[in-house]
Motif scaffolding. Structure first.
Motif: not given
Length: 744
Positions: A113-115, A119-120, A425-426, A442-444
């Motif tokens: 996720v970080s890589d 926007l996270n 979300m990202g 991204h959504a989790s």
């Protein structure tokens, strides 16, 4: 009865004597030290204190705001100016201020996720018994738990909730109550929490909760708390302020950073003129050329020097003040000093208390930290454990305190955690000259928890659209048992096929177990079901295929950075056994094994060698469909098909035989702080058991190809930017390739 009478007589004798001493002390003026905020510029306070120590000015009270609360707090704990200078210079401030966890301590899920995401944002709600319900978005960019842990390690012996008047020098700091907008004077509580609160710059740092109130940086409402120090009992005020001069020329405000600095000056200067006028000695050192983030060793040393020179310029005033002060032996008496814990210090932990975890989490974490009990460990070991917990993504913050037990080197450890918000979300962005702009969404939900249900969806909006979805159950101590689904449309050019492009769709379903919270390692295994399709070369028909089987995969990543790494390695191992057919559950059995490893070796701070080996071997190969055949090309592994091997020097792809090997070597040199020059070489070797009708170059099948390239790269806020020019011995073409952002 006799003892009681004697005690009463003793008290009667002592009272007059004590009253005389009190009267005498009352006649002696008390000096109060007031320190302003200012970020790294607050290092100039240390220089002033150094001069005051040399000349012998006793301090009876200390008050401070923001960075002044840190310097003043340490001074009130008994630290000398010299000790503080050495301490401040040796701290890795970017690590503590940004709340950054080193990449090696991140779990694979959080690392991915970080890589990939620019926007996270976590959001949602959690509720704890001792805190209000927190909901919606995070309240600050940085939680600040690294700073709080640092402050706790600098104040051993003064960590419990206490009255700050009991410190070696009575102390107070100022915060802003976000509920009322009024200043809040903190004269008691937990020392580390108090100074962490006083320096909580809004938006950047998460505000700190005190009961039902949220507190932020005190500089907003009182950046030079002279009034606070007077209320404590100070008769004479020495005021230290490290404010930069406000810009008077519009041309000086043509950068965002300078405008922000001007805004902060406007806010913090409000109402301070009266406070400055109340100071017997007011010192405002020259801090030009520095800013709130100038925490490097050179800047700190220069600021300390300027603070010392500014104080020395007022030497005559200090000498006059000293002449007014009483030569009171009680002021010179050594006072209890806070104990400092350094990373190399050896400790023995007798007990660990956890706060903020449910019962199951508590039991699991206790097993994890069991090796820390009743045996020598270093503070660095403890910090490493805390960083692993932070890197897991399960918690917004992890704070600890080491509490002396009374026995030498023996401590009790108190650890408090705040659960991570459940939703995330990202957005990720990438551009490359082959597929133009790419967008990752991204959504989790509960994806980084220790146990319970979780779900995740990733959508890649680009020319070759893909979507990944996962739902599973996290089992504490085991991993994630769940179902993964992936659909990927791949339209790409294959250099050794007659058609202009290939049009394929991968659909993969996997039911299995994946390890989650282990740093640097992710392992998964289970059952797979593939449904693939391939459009015929002439576009007249579409072929469908099914495959059911077993899979095993491990991914190890010890790189010290997502881009332009200088240390570590990446190792991937994958094995599949599939029964492939054009009809479900019928057909031949094929297996494949893939091994890829890439290392980073740096003989010095500028030069890095990056050797790599990438391979995939198929067994039971018998006219296998295209979606399983080996493929190589480009710099990104798995770009078009999940098993695609990288081959520098070729932008498109080349179809290979059942055994394919790529040997790669890159030499990278950092020519400027964030700019890199690289030379790349790759050799591709493969077996030539390809059908001859698939070969377009005069029916000739070579078994070795060479790729060469040169690139220049830049580490930007958007991710790595790279421009590459390369060629290869297959088609001898020269091509350019531009990328902006991380691969996904």
């Amino acid at each position: 009865m006799r003892k009681l009478i004697l005690c009463c007589l003793a008290c009667l004798l002592i009272v007059p004597i004590h009253a005389q001493e009190s009267d005498k002390q009352h006649d002696c003026p008390k000096v109060g030290l007031v320190l302003s905020g200012g970020g790294a510029k607050g290092a100039a306070h240390i220089g002033v204190l150094k001069f005051m120590e040399e000349i012998g000015i006793p301090v009876s009270y200390v008050s401070g705001t923001s960075m002044g609360s840190i310097i003043g707090g340490l001074y009130a704990l008994g630290y000398s100016a010299q000790e503080m200078e050495e301490l401040i210079s040796g701290i890795d401030w970017p690590l503590y201020i940004t709340g950054k966890v080193e990449r090696r301590n991140l779990s694979q899920r959080r690392r991915k996720v970080s890589d990939e995401l620019l926007l996270n944002i976590p959001y949602g709600k959690y509720t704890r018994r001792d805190e209000m319900s927190m909901s919606a978005m995070p309240l600050g960019a940085v939680e600040g738990d690294n700073l709080l842990n640092l402050f706790n390690c600098l104040s051993v012996g003064f960590q419990d909730s206490m009255c700050f008047d009991s410190m070696p020098i009575p102390y107070a700091c100022v915060a802003t109550d976000l509920m009322t907008g009024k200043p809040k004077v903190l004269r008691g509580g937990e020392f580390g929490k108090a100074i962490r609160t006083s320096m909580s710059i809004p938006i950047f740092f998460t505000p700190v909760q005190w009961g039902d109130h949220l507190m932020a940086d005190g500089g907003i409402v009182n950046n030079l708390p002279v009034d606070v120090c007077k209320e404590m009992g100070a008769d004479i005020i020495i005021g230290l302020e490290v404010a930069s001069e406000m810009a008077s020329d519009p041309d000086d405000l043509r950068s965002v950073g300078r405008q922000l600095q001007q805004y902060l000056s406007i806010v913090t200067n409000r109402g301070l003129e009266e406070h400055r006028n109340q100071c017997r000695i007011y010192i405002n050192p020259d801090v030009s050329g520095t800013n709130t983030l100038s925490f490097n060793a050179e800047a700190i040393a220069e600021l300390v020097r300027r603070g010392y020179e500014a104080a020395k310029a007022r030497e005559e005033d200090f000498l006059k003040l000293k002449a007014e002060l009483c030569d009171n032996p009680r002021e010179r008496k050594p006072k209890r000093h806070a104990r400092t814990l350094h990373p190399a210090d050896t400790l023995i932990i007798d007990n660990i208390e956890f706060e903020g975890m449910d019962e199951r989490e508590n039991q699991y974490i206790e097993k994890v930290v069991n090796d820390f009990y009743d045996k020598p460990v270093t503070l660095r070991d403890i910090e490493e454990m805390v960083h692993v917990m932070q890197g897991s993504g399960m918690y917004q913050s992890v704070n600890f305190k080491m509490i002396p037990t009374g026995k030498e080197r023996h401590y009790e450890m108190s650890m408090a955690v705040k659960p991570e918000l459940p939703y995330r979300m990202g957005v990720g962005l990438r551009y490359d000259s082959e597929e133009s702009a790419n967008l990752l969404l991204h959504a989790s939900w509960n994806a980084l928890k220790l146990n319970g249900w979780n779900a995740r969806v990733d959508l890649g909006l680009k020319y070759n659209l893909w979507i990944d979805a996962h739902v599973g159950w996290l089992v504490m101590g085991l991993g994630d048992i769940g179902l993964d689904a992936r659909t990927h449309r791949a339209v790409f050019r294959c250099n050794n096929r007659a058609i202009a492009s290939m049009n394929m769709v991968e659909r993969k379903f996997r039911l299995g177990v994946t390890t989650v919270h282990i740093p640097q390692l992710e392992m998964s295994f289970g059952i797979s079901q593939d449904l693939n399709s391939h459009e015929a070369d002439d576009g007249s028909s579409t072929t469908y295929g099914f495959a059911t089987g077993l899979y095993f995969k491990t991914h190890t990543d010890t790189k010290n950075a997502a881009a332009f790494a200088t240390d570590g390695f990446v190792l991937d191992i994958e094995a599949n056994a599939r029964q492939e057919s054009k009809e479900l559950f019928t057909g031949n059995l094929i297996t494949d094994f893939g091994l890829s490893i890439e290392g980073y070796i740096s003989p010095n701070s500028r030069l890095t060698f990056i050797p790599g080996f990438f391979s995939r071997v198929m067994f039971g190969y018998d006219n296998t469909e295209l979606w399983y055949n080996n493929l190589a090309g480009g710099t990104m592994r798995g770009r078009y098909l999940t098993h695609q091997l990288p081959f520098v020097g070729m932008v498109n792809t080349i179809e290979l035989g059942p055994a394919a090997f790529v040997y790669a070597f890159q030499t990278r040199y950092r020519i400027f702080e964030k700019t890199y020059l690289s030379l790349h070489a790759s050799m591709l070797a493969h077996s030539n058991r390809l059908e001859m009708e698939r070969i377009t170059r005069d029916g000739y099948v070579a078994t070795h190809y060479l790729g060469l390239a040169a690139s220049i790269g830049y580490s930007s806020l958007l991710g790595p930017i790279s421009l590459m020019v390369g060629t290869n011995s297959f088609d001898h073409s020269v091509h350019g390739y531009l990328t902006i952002g991380f691969d996904f």
